[in-house]
Design a protein around this motif. Structure first.
Motif, PDB file in Angstrom:
ATOM      1  N   ARG A 192      19.985  35.533  -3.387  1.00  0.00           N
ATOM      2  CA  ARG A 192      19.398  34.654  -4.397  1.00  0.00           C
ATOM      3  C   ARG A 192      19.697  35.229  -5.760  1.00  0.00           C
ATOM      4  O   ARG A 192      19.401  36.398  -6.035  1.00  0.00           O
ATOM      5  CB  ARG A 192      17.893  34.527  -4.197  1.00  0.00           C
ATOM      6  CG  ARG A 192      17.204  33.758  -5.320  1.00  0.00           C
ATOM      7  CD  ARG A 192      15.719  33.646  -5.101  1.00  0.00           C
ATOM      8  NE  ARG A 192      15.416  32.767  -3.973  1.00  0.00           N
ATOM      9  CZ  ARG A 192      14.184  32.464  -3.596  1.00  0.00           C
ATOM     10  NH1 ARG A 192      13.146  32.973  -4.242  1.00  0.00           N
ATOM     11  NH2 ARG A 192      13.986  31.662  -2.572  1.00  0.00           N
ATOM     12  N   CYS A 193      20.317  34.425  -6.592  1.00  0.00           N
ATOM     13  CA  CYS A 193      20.630  34.828  -7.965  1.00  0.00           C
ATOM     14  C   CYS A 193      19.549  34.275  -8.885  1.00  0.00           C
ATOM     15  O   CYS A 193      19.182  33.104  -8.802  1.00  0.00           O
ATOM     16  CB  CYS A 193      22.005  34.303  -8.376  1.00  0.00           C
ATOM     17  SG  CYS A 193      22.437  34.695 -10.086  1.00  0.00           S
ATOM     18  N   TYR A 194      19.049  35.132  -9.781  1.00  0.00           N
ATOM     19  CA  TYR A 194      17.944  34.739 -10.652  1.00  0.00           C
ATOM     20  C   TYR A 194      18.394  34.303 -12.036  1.00  0.00           C
ATOM     21  O   TYR A 194      17.563  34.198 -12.941  1.00  0.00           O
ATOM     22  CB  TYR A 194      16.932  35.888 -10.749  1.00  0.00           C
ATOM     23  CG  TYR A 194      16.129  36.044  -9.477  1.00  0.00           C
ATOM     24  CD1 TYR A 194      14.926  35.389  -9.306  1.00  0.00           C
ATOM     25  CD2 TYR A 194      16.603  36.817  -8.422  1.00  0.00           C
ATOM     26  CE1 TYR A 194      14.190  35.511  -8.136  1.00  0.00           C
ATOM     27  CE2 TYR A 194      15.889  36.959  -7.251  1.00  0.00           C
ATOM     28  CZ  TYR A 194      14.676  36.306  -7.111  1.00  0.00           C
ATOM     29  OH  TYR A 194      13.962  36.428  -5.941  1.00  0.00           O
ATOM     30  N   VAL A 195      19.682  34.056 -12.228  1.00  0.00           N
ATOM     31  CA  VAL A 195      20.139  33.405 -13.448  1.00  0.00           C
ATOM     32  C   VAL A 195      19.647  31.957 -13.399  1.00  0.00           C
ATOM     33  O   VAL A 195      19.855  31.277 -12.398  1.00  0.00           O
ATOM     34  CB  VAL A 195      21.676  33.451 -13.561  1.00  0.00           C
ATOM     35  CG1 VAL A 195      22.158  32.650 -14.761  1.00  0.00           C
ATOM     36  CG2 VAL A 195      22.160  34.887 -13.661  1.00  0.00           C
ATOM     37  N   PRO A 196      18.966  31.473 -14.446  1.00  0.00           N
ATOM     38  CA  PRO A 196      18.382  30.124 -14.378  1.00  0.00           C
ATOM     39  C   PRO A 196      19.363  29.044 -13.958  1.00  0.00           C
ATOM     40  O   PRO A 196      19.033  28.176 -13.133  1.00  0.00           O
ATOM     41  CB  PRO A 196      17.875  29.903 -15.814  1.00  0.00           C
ATOM     42  CG  PRO A 196      17.582  31.281 -16.311  1.00  0.00           C
ATOM     43  CD  PRO A 196      18.606  32.164 -15.691  1.00  0.00           C
ATOM     44  N   SER A 197      20.604  29.089 -14.474  1.00  0.00           N
ATOM     45  CA  SER A 197      21.563  28.046 -14.128  1.00  0.00           C
ATOM     46  C   SER A 197      21.967  28.125 -12.660  1.00  0.00           C
ATOM     47  O   SER A 197      22.079  27.106 -11.977  1.00  0.00           O
ATOM     48  CB  SER A 197      22.799  28.167 -15.025  1.00  0.00           C
ATOM     49  OG  SER A 197      23.391  29.456 -14.882  1.00  0.00           O
ATOM     50  N   CYS A 198      22.166  29.366 -12.153  1.00  0.00           N
ATOM     51  CA  CYS A 198      22.542  29.526 -10.744  1.00  0.00           C
ATOM     52  C   CYS A 198      21.383  29.160  -9.829  1.00  0.00           C
ATOM     53  O   CYS A 198      21.575  28.555  -8.772  1.00  0.00           O
ATOM     54  CB  CYS A 198      22.985  30.961 -10.474  1.00  0.00           C
ATOM     55  SG  CYS A 198      24.460  31.473 -11.391  1.00  0.00           S
TER      56      CYS A 198
END
Length: 539
Positions: A114-120
């Protein structure tokens, strides 16, 4: 006529242009997106291929594994599309898929992330991205691990911050979720924080930028991801302009706890914003080769010393600046109580006696009164005349009875020395007892501890403990056992020194049950008896 009319619309100065070319743009070799030739990386956010690095920026480490103290796999990953100083968090895990077949059950384990960059994160929840984003791919191939930084409680105690800030830092540092501060790159640290919707993993990034060529305030910049950049359009805010958040103080304490880091980040530690300028830095001034020459040159030039400056060069110590804080003294009281709670003794120790200034007791009485609207009055006040011992005269004794163990802990707890309500021991072969320390993460030596994480606790075949007797500690007890604090002011009237007495009892536990005290030591006059030798005669 129509083609000719089209040609007449072209300006005369553009009439000699040749065929259109692809000059000034280039195709990304990875995804095929066209980019400008001056671009540093692909503008396709799902690709992020690096074309070249800037002349002043060194390539940042792509992904670094964070020490969490558990099975949780968290990575600090560089956001390629934003620059070398922007990082995000990625969490990796393993998902199991069970399929029932004729031949049996097939269990398939797939690595998930899980990537926590908002767009990703938004794209993943909407199902837009079929494959893993670039940040998860970087985390999967990660080979680097963050460097944990030591935090000394003495440094935390000396920092000029509010008690609430110190307590919050200490609570974060003692949580078993990894080190308080970890170094990811040269300028970027990962700091533990309270979990929130913005920082759901309980970690955030801080950035310390400084230029070696200049020591002006404008060259020193700090940024924490708990802040916003709305008022700083030009980029990262300055250290003096940015709010001094709790993560700023946590990093500075970690820097000041290590001599090498203290020299490297001396600009931040020397700044007025740190609160450590006159406390930590002078103590580190003469402990490295780079500072010896500075001390020698300073000694050769006569100068007027500031009032609040401690001289350490040449081992000269200003005795007027040798002070003991209230929390340092209170830590010594707690340590005395710990020493007294020994399994080898009967649990009814003599009163602990301390001679302290009135101001120390005023601070202690303030702790006694915490939780009540007014200052808590003593349970009893006694006037007595001392004739047969010094000092002679009439004195007043004020006595407080504390019957709540949690209040006793609140009174005596300090960041450096929390009160241990129970203490564990092991029994030696000769019948004596020795303090037992269960392996755990110590804040002072966190870098060494995380090199060898103990997953299984030590086996303790016999559990021996002492415990503070405060309140009702047995079912048939009618009157609660008090923790007694006595104060006799003005034992030394000119110096404003009084006498503090602490009285308490403690009990013994053996394998979880209350045990009666048994003296394991043999009497002093008891002699050892040897078995007589047996003589064997052969025929």
């Amino acid at each position: 006529m129509e083609p000719n009319s089209q040609r007449t619309k072209v300006p005369a100065f553009l009439s000699d242009l040749g065929k259109a070319t692809l000059r000034g743009i280039r195709k990304c070799p990875r995804c095929g997106t066209y980019n400008g030739t001056r671009g540093l990386s692909c503008k396709n956010k799902t690709c992020g291929t690096i074309f070249r690095y800037g002349a002043r920026k060194q390539p940042s480490i792509e992904a670094v594994k964070i020490i969490t103290g558990s099975d949780l796999q968290v990575y600090s990953v560089r956001q390629r599309d934003r620059g070398p100083d922007y990082r995000c968090f990625v969490e990796l895990g393993v998902s199991e898929t069970t399929i029932q077949t004729v031949d049996g059950t097939i269990i398939t384990q797939l690595s998930s992330g899980r990537c926590y960059v908002p767009s990703c994160l938004k794209a993943a929840t909407q199902g837009i991205v079929e494959n893993q984003c670039q940040h998860i791919k970087l985390a999967v191939n990660c080979q680097a691990e963050a460097t944990p930084l030591t935090l000394k409680s003495s440094v935390l105690n000396a920092i000029q911050a509010s008690p609430e800030t110190k307590q919050s830092i200490w609570q974060l540092a003692t949580e078993p979720t990894g080190p308080l501060v970890q170094r990811v790159t040269k300028n970027i640290m990962v700091v533990k924080c309270k979990a929130s919707p913005k920082h759901s993993l309980g970690y955030l990034h801080t950035s310390f930028m400084q230029k070696i060529s200049s020591r002006s305030l404008s060259e020193r910049r700090f940024f924490c991801s708990c802040q916003t950049l709305k008022s700083h359009k030009a980029g990262v805010p300055k250290a003096e302009a940015a709010p001094r958040c709790i993560h700023f103080f946590a990093c500075l304490c970690a820097f000041a706890s290590d001599e090498t880091l203290a020299q490297e980040f001396s600009d931040f530690l020397n700044s007025d914003a740190s609160g450590l300028k006159d406390i930590i830095v002078p103590q580190l001034g003469c402990h490295s080769e780079s500072s010896v020459s500075a001390c020698e040159s300073a000694a050769s030039k006569p100068r007027k010393r500031k009032k609040d400056e401690v001289s350490v060069c040449g081992q000269l110590l200003d005795e007027a600046q040798v002070t003991l804080s209230f929390q340092d003294w209170l830590a010594s009281v707690t340590e005395r109580i710990h020493q007294t709670m020994h399994y080898q003794f009967d649990g009814k120790p003599e009163p602990l006696v301390f001679h302290i200034p009135q101001s120390f007791f005023d601070a202690l009485q303030q702790r006694i009164s915490v939780g009540s609207a007014k200052k808590r009055l003593p349970n009893s006040t006694t006037a007595f005349v001392r004739k047969d011992a010094l000092p002679l005269g009439t004195f007043s004794k004020y006595t407080w009875h504390i019957t709540n163990i949690l209040q006793v802990k609140q009174i005596l707890d300090t960041p450096e020395m929390p009160l241990e309500i129970t203490r564990s021991f092991i029994q030696n072969r000769d019948g004596t007892y020795e303090l037992f320390k269960c392996p755990k993460v110590e804040v002072e030596s966190i870098a060494e501890t995380y090199g060898r994480i103990e997953k299984q606790p030590m086996l303790r075949p016999l559990e021996l403990k002492t415990f503070l007797k405060v309140g009702n500690t047995s079912p048939d007890q009618k009157e609660p056992t008090p923790f007694i604090i006595e104060w006799i002011p003005d034992i030394l009237p000119q110096s404003k020194i009084g006498e503090l007495r602490i009285k308490f009892e403690y009990g013994h536990h053996r394998n979880g049950h209350v045990a009666d005290y048994q003296d394991p030591r043999p009497p002093l006059d008891q002699s050892l008896e040897l078995a007589p030798l047996t003589t064997i005669t052969f025929p």
